[in-house]
Design a protein around this motif. Structure first.
Motif, PDB file in Angstrom:
ATOM      1  N   ARG A 110       0.829  -1.211   0.000  1.00 28.51           N
ATOM      2  CA  ARG A 110       0.000   0.000   0.000  1.00 28.51           C
ATOM      3  C   ARG A 110       0.861   1.257   0.000  1.00 28.51           C
ATOM      4  O   ARG A 110       0.585   2.214  -0.724  1.00 28.51           O
ATOM      5  CB  ARG A 110      -0.927   0.006   1.209  1.00 28.51           C
ATOM      6  CG  ARG A 110      -2.085   0.999   1.083  1.00 28.51           C
ATOM      7  CD  ARG A 110      -2.720   1.282   2.415  1.00 28.51           C
ATOM      8  NE  ARG A 110      -1.956   2.291   3.147  1.00 28.51           N
ATOM      9  CZ  ARG A 110      -2.094   2.528   4.452  1.00 28.51           C
ATOM     10  NH1 ARG A 110      -2.920   1.797   5.186  1.00 28.51           N
ATOM     11  NH2 ARG A 110      -1.382   3.474   5.036  1.00 28.51           N
ATOM     12  N   PHE A 111       1.921   1.251   0.814  1.00 30.67           N
ATOM     13  CA  PHE A 111       2.817   2.407   0.835  1.00 30.67           C
ATOM     14  C   PHE A 111       3.405   2.656  -0.550  1.00 30.67           C
ATOM     15  O   PHE A 111       3.487   3.807  -1.011  1.00 30.67           O
ATOM     16  CB  PHE A 111       3.948   2.185   1.840  1.00 30.67           C
ATOM     17  CG  PHE A 111       3.563   2.408   3.282  1.00 30.67           C
ATOM     18  CD1 PHE A 111       2.419   3.102   3.625  1.00 30.67           C
ATOM     19  CD2 PHE A 111       4.374   1.939   4.305  1.00 30.67           C
ATOM     20  CE1 PHE A 111       2.083   3.326   4.952  1.00 30.67           C
ATOM     21  CE2 PHE A 111       4.047   2.157   5.633  1.00 30.67           C
ATOM     22  CZ  PHE A 111       2.896   2.852   5.961  1.00 30.67           C
ATOM     23  N   LEU A 112       3.818   1.608  -1.226  1.00 31.17           N
ATOM     24  CA  LEU A 112       4.399   1.761  -2.556  1.00 31.17           C
ATOM     25  C   LEU A 112       3.358   2.286  -3.549  1.00 31.17           C
ATOM     26  O   LEU A 112       3.669   3.125  -4.403  1.00 31.17           O
ATOM     27  CB  LEU A 112       4.973   0.429  -3.038  1.00 31.17           C
ATOM     28  CG  LEU A 112       6.155  -0.119  -2.224  1.00 31.17           C
ATOM     29  CD1 LEU A 112       6.526  -1.517  -2.709  1.00 31.17           C
ATOM     30  CD2 LEU A 112       7.357   0.818  -2.316  1.00 31.17           C
ATOM     31  N   ALA A 113       2.127   1.826  -3.413  1.00 32.18           N
ATOM     32  CA  ALA A 113       1.056   2.290  -4.302  1.00 32.18           C
ATOM     33  C   ALA A 113       0.754   3.768  -4.062  1.00 32.18           C
ATOM     34  O   ALA A 113       0.521   4.528  -5.018  1.00 32.18           O
ATOM     35  CB  ALA A 113      -0.195   1.444  -4.089  1.00 32.18           C
ATOM     36  N   GLU A 114       0.761   4.195  -2.808  1.00 32.29           N
ATOM     37  CA  GLU A 114       0.533   5.610  -2.509  1.00 32.29           C
ATOM     38  C   GLU A 114       1.634   6.469  -3.128  1.00 32.29           C
ATOM     39  O   GLU A 114       1.365   7.542  -3.688  1.00 32.29           O
ATOM     40  CB  GLU A 114       0.482   5.819  -0.996  1.00 32.29           C
ATOM     41  CG  GLU A 114      -0.763   5.231  -0.336  1.00 32.29           C
ATOM     42  CD  GLU A 114      -0.696   5.292   1.182  1.00 32.29           C
ATOM     43  OE1 GLU A 114      -1.049   6.337   1.751  1.00 32.29           O
ATOM     44  OE2 GLU A 114      -0.282   4.287   1.803  1.00 32.29           O
ATOM     45  N   ALA A 115       2.875   6.006  -3.026  1.00 27.14           N
ATOM     46  CA  ALA A 115       3.993   6.756  -3.606  1.00 27.14           C
ATOM     47  C   ALA A 115       3.880   6.824  -5.124  1.00 27.14           C
ATOM     48  O   ALA A 115       4.175   7.861  -5.736  1.00 27.14           O
ATOM     49  CB  ALA A 115       5.321   6.117  -3.199  1.00 27.14           C
ATOM     50  N   LYS A 116       3.448   5.744  -5.752  1.00 24.45           N
ATOM     51  CA  LYS A 116       3.283   5.752  -7.211  1.00 24.45           C
ATOM     52  C   LYS A 116       2.207   6.738  -7.631  1.00 24.45           C
ATOM     53  O   LYS A 116       2.370   7.471  -8.624  1.00 24.45           O
ATOM     54  CB  LYS A 116       2.938   4.343  -7.704  1.00 24.45           C
ATOM     55  CG  LYS A 116       4.112   3.375  -7.659  1.00 24.45           C
ATOM     56  CD  LYS A 116       3.705   1.974  -8.072  1.00 24.45           C
ATOM     57  CE  LYS A 116       4.887   1.010  -7.974  1.00 24.45           C
ATOM     58  NZ  LYS A 116       4.501  -0.378  -8.315  1.00 24.45           N
ATOM     59  N   PHE A 117       1.101   6.777  -6.883  1.00 28.52           N
ATOM     60  CA  PHE A 117       0.059   7.751  -7.221  1.00 28.52           C
ATOM     61  C   PHE A 117       0.592   9.170  -7.130  1.00 28.52           C
ATOM     62  O   PHE A 117       0.369   9.982  -8.037  1.00 28.52           O
ATOM     63  CB  PHE A 117      -1.138   7.591  -6.271  1.00 28.52           C
ATOM     64  CG  PHE A 117      -2.182   8.660  -6.463  1.00 28.52           C
ATOM     65  CD1 PHE A 117      -3.268   8.454  -7.297  1.00 28.52           C
ATOM     66  CD2 PHE A 117      -2.073   9.896  -5.820  1.00 28.52           C
ATOM     67  CE1 PHE A 117      -4.220   9.454  -7.496  1.00 28.52           C
ATOM     68  CE2 PHE A 117      -3.016  10.897  -6.006  1.00 28.52           C
ATOM     69  CZ  PHE A 117      -4.087  10.674  -6.849  1.00 28.52           C
ATOM     70  N   LEU A 118       1.280   9.490  -6.048  1.00 25.67           N
ATOM     71  CA  LEU A 118       1.728  10.872  -5.850  1.00 25.67           C
ATOM     72  C   LEU A 118       2.814  11.258  -6.853  1.00 25.67           C
ATOM     73  O   LEU A 118       2.879  12.409  -7.287  1.00 25.67           O
ATOM     74  CB  LEU A 118       2.196  11.058  -4.408  1.00 25.67           C
ATOM     75  CG  LEU A 118       1.061  10.925  -3.379  1.00 25.67           C
ATOM     76  CD1 LEU A 118       1.613  10.972  -1.963  1.00 25.67           C
ATOM     77  CD2 LEU A 118       0.013  12.011  -3.582  1.00 25.67           C
ATOM     78  N   ARG A 119       3.645  10.305  -7.236  1.00 23.15           N
ATOM     79  CA  ARG A 119       4.616  10.587  -8.301  1.00 23.15           C
ATOM     80  C   ARG A 119       3.885  10.857  -9.615  1.00 23.15           C
ATOM     81  O   ARG A 119       4.216  11.802 -10.348  1.00 23.15           O
ATOM     82  CB  ARG A 119       5.580   9.406  -8.453  1.00 23.15           C
ATOM     83  CG  ARG A 119       6.629   9.625  -9.533  1.00 23.15           C
ATOM     84  CD  ARG A 119       7.706   8.547  -9.511  1.00 23.15           C
ATOM     85  NE  ARG A 119       7.218   7.227  -9.917  1.00 23.15           N
ATOM     86  CZ  ARG A 119       7.982   6.142  -9.997  1.00 23.15           C
ATOM     87  NH1 ARG A 119       9.272   6.221  -9.664  1.00 23.15           N
ATOM     88  NH2 ARG A 119       7.478   4.983 -10.370  1.00 23.15           N
ATOM     89  N   ALA A 120       2.875  10.053  -9.918  1.00 25.08           N
ATOM     90  CA  ALA A 120       2.098  10.246 -11.138  1.00 25.08           C
ATOM     91  C   ALA A 120       1.391  11.594 -11.129  1.00 25.08           C
ATOM     92  O   ALA A 120       1.332  12.297 -12.153  1.00 25.08           O
ATOM     93  CB  ALA A 120       1.084   9.113 -11.294  1.00 25.08           C
TER      94      ALA A 120
END
Length: 489
Positions: free
Chosen positions: A139-149
């Protein structure tokens, strides 16, 4: 932190300090209250701190204040500089399309986006190696991917081709990147959002309310697809969001107040919170810079609505008075706005009731920033269906938005019934303009629709140039010419 040069500058400084410390050991004093970097990225607690820091950076100055106002609002016909005539006159360069590559807000926006991207890359580069609960790690990695996007989307629509850094640099050869074609940037954004949506939950417990959800990833993916005219994908992603339980909040005006944050219409909000006895942590100035001038603990009065925007609303549309604070009015919260002052209008969506002003703290520290609302999801779905030739399918979501605005006033905002695609397109463009007014989308909407010269020509917009802002000259200089300039600048 600059993308291409920050790592290099930090390394040079660190080496110089190390050389000096060989003969000046008394300078080797550990920073007070800071966790040493060599002791970080050890456990799940460190991962949580890093992701929370990523969220916190979203409401930093360069992410939500002057730079975004300049690049994401001033070019439109719905907003102008505001404040006093002599204050921050550089904003007029964006409003009148006289901007040059050396103006400072360009660099501020660039730095703000890449600083957040850097924090996301640190999470994505280090958290996979931490021994922690697998579901939380994902989940942490997914949150980071969203914010980078999210940050790359803001960059690519503002500048076009931009440097694309998706990993932490491992050698000096990886510091200074050229601009990647915008198609490559969009592809990276979509990959991040697809991977994020596959992992993120639909909802959170109260303790985690406001974190990135599956719906947010799908909705942003729809918006990214809309900018590329991938209408089939826009339709698909918005339909998925429409099946997740969101609904339009009944009262448009109160939707934007603190007490209705993260409500049924909220898809993605930047979370802001006043921290008592910690003014430094209460640092969102989004509302302060746009707030009403000339009142106790008041705002600076920037980014104010134009008369053009006021005139764009249909007769009786309640959204006009819910979007614009007029000089001399009394707000629904009972605040009397001065009858005189520098500005005839202010942004009501960023407004903080006077009773919520806390002396000594930034106005709006508690006020979340609405980024994606369910109303926009419905309008994206309507536009996708319209562009695919499905006029009847476009009418239902379009009229849902109008019905919420209409409320119990049956004599206003009648349903749109046309099946003519040209007329329907005009109606959807209008609805986006009035529903999303002052939410930092109008300039980019008009540009992506190919109507820049038609709508903004009288302001100085030049086709083939002003669809993009200039690359900051400072970044070009620091790159040694690796970065190139946009056409016309």
């Amino acid at each position: 932190m600059r993308l291409n040069n920050s790592y290099k500058k930090i390394s040079v400084w660190a080496l110089a300090f190390l050389a000096m410390s060989c003969t000046n050991d008394f300078l080797n004093v550990s920073p007070q209250g800071q966790q040493p970097s060599e002791d970080f990225w050890v456990d799940g607690n460190d991962a949580s701190k890093a992701v929370n820091a990523l969220y916190a950076n979203l409401h930093s100055w360069n992410n939500i204040a002057f730079a975004p106002i300049a690049l994401e609002s001033m070019g439109s016909d719905e907003a102008e500089k505001g404040s006093s005539p002599s204050d921050a006159t550089f904003m007029n360069q964006y409003d009148q399309f006289t901007i040059t590559s050396t103006e400072g807000q360009l660099n501020g926006f660039w730095q703000g986006m890449y600083q957040t991207i850097n924090l996301a890359n640190q999470v994505l580069g280090n958290v996979p190696g931490i021994d922690m609960e697998a579901g939380l790690k994902d989940r942490f990695l997914a949150e980071a991917k969203f914010l980078r996007a999210y940050c790359y989307f803001r960059l690519v629509r503002a500048f076009g081709d931009v440097p694309l850094r998706l990993t932490l640099p491992q050698s000096v050869d990886e510091y200074n990147l050229p601009r990647a074609p915008k198609e490559e940037v969009y592809a990276a954004i979509e990959k991040d959002l697809s991977e994020a949506a596959a992992v993120l939950p639909q909802t959170y417990a109260a303790s985690d309310l406001g974190r990135i959800t599956k719906g947010a990833a799908l909705a942003l993916h729809a918006k990214v697809s809309m900018y590329q005219k991938k209408w089939g994908e826009v339709k698909s992603y918005t339909e998925q969001v429409m099946g997740l339980g969101y609904s339009l909040f009944p009262d448009f005006e109160s939707l934007f107040r603190v007490e209705n944050e993260n409500c049924s219409e909220s898809v993605f909000e930047i979370q802001c919170k006043r921290i008592d006895n910690n003014k430094g942590a209460s640092n969102s100035q989004y509302s302060q810079v746009q707030g009403v001038r000339g009142v106790p603990e008041g705002g600076w009065g920037f980014n104010v609505p134009t008369q053009e925007l006021a005139d764009a609303f249909e007769a009786g549309d309640p959204r006009r008075d819910a979007t614009i604070i007029f000089r001399g009015e009394t707000t629904p919260e009972g605040d009397a706005i001065p009858e005189t002052g520098d500005n005839p209008m202010y942004n009501q969506k960023s407004y903080v009731p006077f009773s919520q002003h806390v002396s000594g703290y930034t106005q709006g520290s508690d006020q979340n920033i609405r980024v994606i609302r369910y109303a926009e999801v419905l309008l994206m779905n309507a536009e996708a269906n319209m562009e695919l030739g499905n006029a009847q399918a476009a009418l239902e979501p379009l009229n849902q938005v109008r019905a919420r605005a209409r409320g119990n006033e049956s004599g206003i905002l009648p349903d749109v019934t046309t099946s003519d695609i040209a007329e329907l397109r005009k109606a959807i463009y209008h609805e986006r303009r009035v529903e999303l007014a002052m939410e930092f989308d109008r300039y980019f909407d008009v540009v992506r629709q190919g109507r820049g010269p038609e709508v903004f020509g009288k302001k100085g917009f030049t086709a083939g140039k002003n669809e993009l802002w200039p690359i900051p000259q400072n970044e070009i200089d620091l790159s040694g010419g690796i970065l190139t300039q946009n056409v016309g600048y």
